[in-house]
Design an enzyme around this catalytic site. Sequence first.
Site, PDB file in Angstrom:
ATOM      1  N   PRO A  90       0.819  -1.223   0.000  1.00 35.92           N
ATOM      2  CA  PRO A  90       0.000   0.000   0.000  1.00 35.92           C
ATOM      3  C   PRO A  90       0.851   1.270   0.000  1.00 35.92           C
ATOM      4  O   PRO A  90       0.345   2.341  -0.302  1.00 35.92           O
ATOM      5  CB  PRO A  90      -0.825  -0.096   1.295  1.00 35.92           C
ATOM      6  CG  PRO A  90      -0.655  -1.479   1.798  1.00 35.92           C
ATOM      7  CD  PRO A  90       0.593  -2.047   1.199  1.00 35.92           C
ATOM      8  N   GLU A 117       2.949  -7.910   8.363  1.00 35.46           N
ATOM      9  CA  GLU A 117       3.185  -6.464   8.474  1.00 35.46           C
ATOM     10  C   GLU A 117       4.062  -5.949   7.339  1.00 35.46           C
ATOM     11  O   GLU A 117       4.459  -4.796   7.336  1.00 35.46           O
ATOM     12  CB  GLU A 117       3.831  -6.131   9.824  1.00 35.46           C
ATOM     13  CG  GLU A 117       2.946  -6.433  11.023  1.00 35.46           C
ATOM     14  CD  GLU A 117       1.609  -5.705  10.974  1.00 35.46           C
ATOM     15  OE1 GLU A 117       1.611  -4.466  10.866  1.00 35.46           O
ATOM     16  OE2 GLU A 117       0.557  -6.384  11.032  1.00 35.46           O
ATOM     17  N   ARG A 154      -2.809  -8.068 -20.722  1.00 28.88           N
ATOM     18  CA  ARG A 154      -3.656  -7.611 -21.833  1.00 28.88           C
ATOM     19  C   ARG A 154      -2.839  -6.958 -22.940  1.00 28.88           C
ATOM     20  O   ARG A 154      -3.276  -6.904 -24.085  1.00 28.88           O
ATOM     21  CB  ARG A 154      -4.725  -6.637 -21.329  1.00 28.88           C
ATOM     22  CG  ARG A 154      -5.786  -7.305 -20.472  1.00 28.88           C
ATOM     23  CD  ARG A 154      -6.880  -6.337 -20.054  1.00 28.88           C
ATOM     24  NE  ARG A 154      -7.718  -5.934 -21.164  1.00 28.88           N
ATOM     25  CZ  ARG A 154      -7.730  -4.735 -21.716  1.00 28.88           C
ATOM     26  NH1 ARG A 154      -6.947  -3.784 -21.264  1.00 28.88           N
ATOM     27  NH2 ARG A 154      -8.519  -4.470 -22.729  1.00 28.88           N
ATOM     28  N   ASP A 169      -8.798   0.829 -26.345  1.00 31.24           N
ATOM     29  CA  ASP A 169      -9.378   0.880 -25.032  1.00 31.24           C
ATOM     30  C   ASP A 169      -9.466   2.339 -24.611  1.00 31.24           C
ATOM     31  O   ASP A 169      -8.458   3.025 -24.593  1.00 31.24           O
ATOM     32  CB  ASP A 169      -8.373   0.190 -24.098  1.00 31.24           C
ATOM     33  CG  ASP A 169      -9.071  -0.534 -23.014  1.00 31.24           C
ATOM     34  OD1 ASP A 169     -10.165  -0.086 -22.657  1.00 31.24           O
ATOM     35  OD2 ASP A 169      -8.528  -1.530 -22.539  1.00 31.24           O
TER      36      ASP A 169
HETATM   37  N1  ADE Z   1      -0.945  -5.144  -0.019  1.00 31.13           N
HETATM   38  C1  ADE Z   1      -1.942  -4.868   0.834  1.00 31.13           C
HETATM   39  N2  ADE Z   1      -2.739  -3.909   0.353  1.00 31.13           N
HETATM   40  C2  ADE Z   1      -2.242  -3.567  -0.876  1.00 31.13           C
HETATM   41  C3  ADE Z   1      -2.614  -2.635  -1.878  1.00 31.13           C
HETATM   42  N3  ADE Z   1      -3.674  -1.828  -1.738  1.00 31.13           N
HETATM   43  N4  ADE Z   1      -1.868  -2.563  -2.997  1.00 31.13           N
HETATM   44  C4  ADE Z   1      -0.793  -3.358  -3.145  1.00 31.13           C
HETATM   45  N5  ADE Z   1      -0.384  -4.237  -2.235  1.00 31.13           N
HETATM   46  C5  ADE Z   1      -1.098  -4.354  -1.103  1.00 31.13           C
END
Ligand code: ADE
Length: 258
Positions: A90, A117, A154, A169
């Site tokens: 994230p 984590e 793709r 696209d």
């Molecule tokens: N791992 C956990 N959440 C994630 C996300 N939103 N994007 C990429 N990897 C992740």
Amino acid sequence: MPTFDIVTIFPAMIEAPLAAGILGRAIDRGVLEVRVRDLRDFTTDRHRVVDDVPYGGGPGMVLKPEPIFRALDAIEADRGTPLTVVMTTPQGRRFTQPEAQALSGRSHVVLLCGRYEGFDDRVRSRVTDELSIGDYVLTGGELPALVILDAVARFVPGVVGDEQSVAEDSFSRGLLDFPQFTRPAAITGDRSLGSEVLSVPDVLVSGNHAEIRRWRKREALRRTLERRPELLDGAALDEEEREMLRELREAAKHEIEN
Ligand code: ADE
């Protein structure tokens, strides 16, 4: 076209989705090469441990660096260099359609799936790209890896039957898609709405291809303007589209005034 290696502690989470659908068929036909690597195969202890407690304390577990380094060494030995090593997290840069297209031009793409984590931060010394698929937290990197693989695949020639549909696209051009319809031309809608008839726009059944093309362009612009106006800043518009956009903005302004 790139080869793909996905490193995970849950191979089944990757293998099952890749057995079906368009990617499954592409793999069967040999136009897409994906290898799933179980991170536990790169441990050296009897219990095949891949994680440990964080230095400094705190909740959760951290993925150990050595099994990941050994997995990358093995992949490098199989595939050669340069490896593009993508870490799903994230904290990464946002994965977008241009990112997907760029990855499709690399020779070997490795997707490292995170868990717990996260990774020991030293893993980043072997990572070329950290990518996030959106601002939400998932339980692991397997779904993000599948999302990235799908969007990149793709662009690989032969994966999607119609190459032109990928290039054209609307999202590749920075716009949302125009609405699509199929037969029948009229159906009865929800009975709670008094059984109103839901019809296909006349222009689409007119057979006038020039008009259909213009209608689709305008509707793609209308949707983008209504739902994702920020996309228009980066969109590659031709002269006709810029004129249509001026008209749509003008019409929207009048609507607000009246
Ligand atoms: N791992 C956990 N959440 C994630 C996300 N939103 N994007 C990429 N990897 C992740």
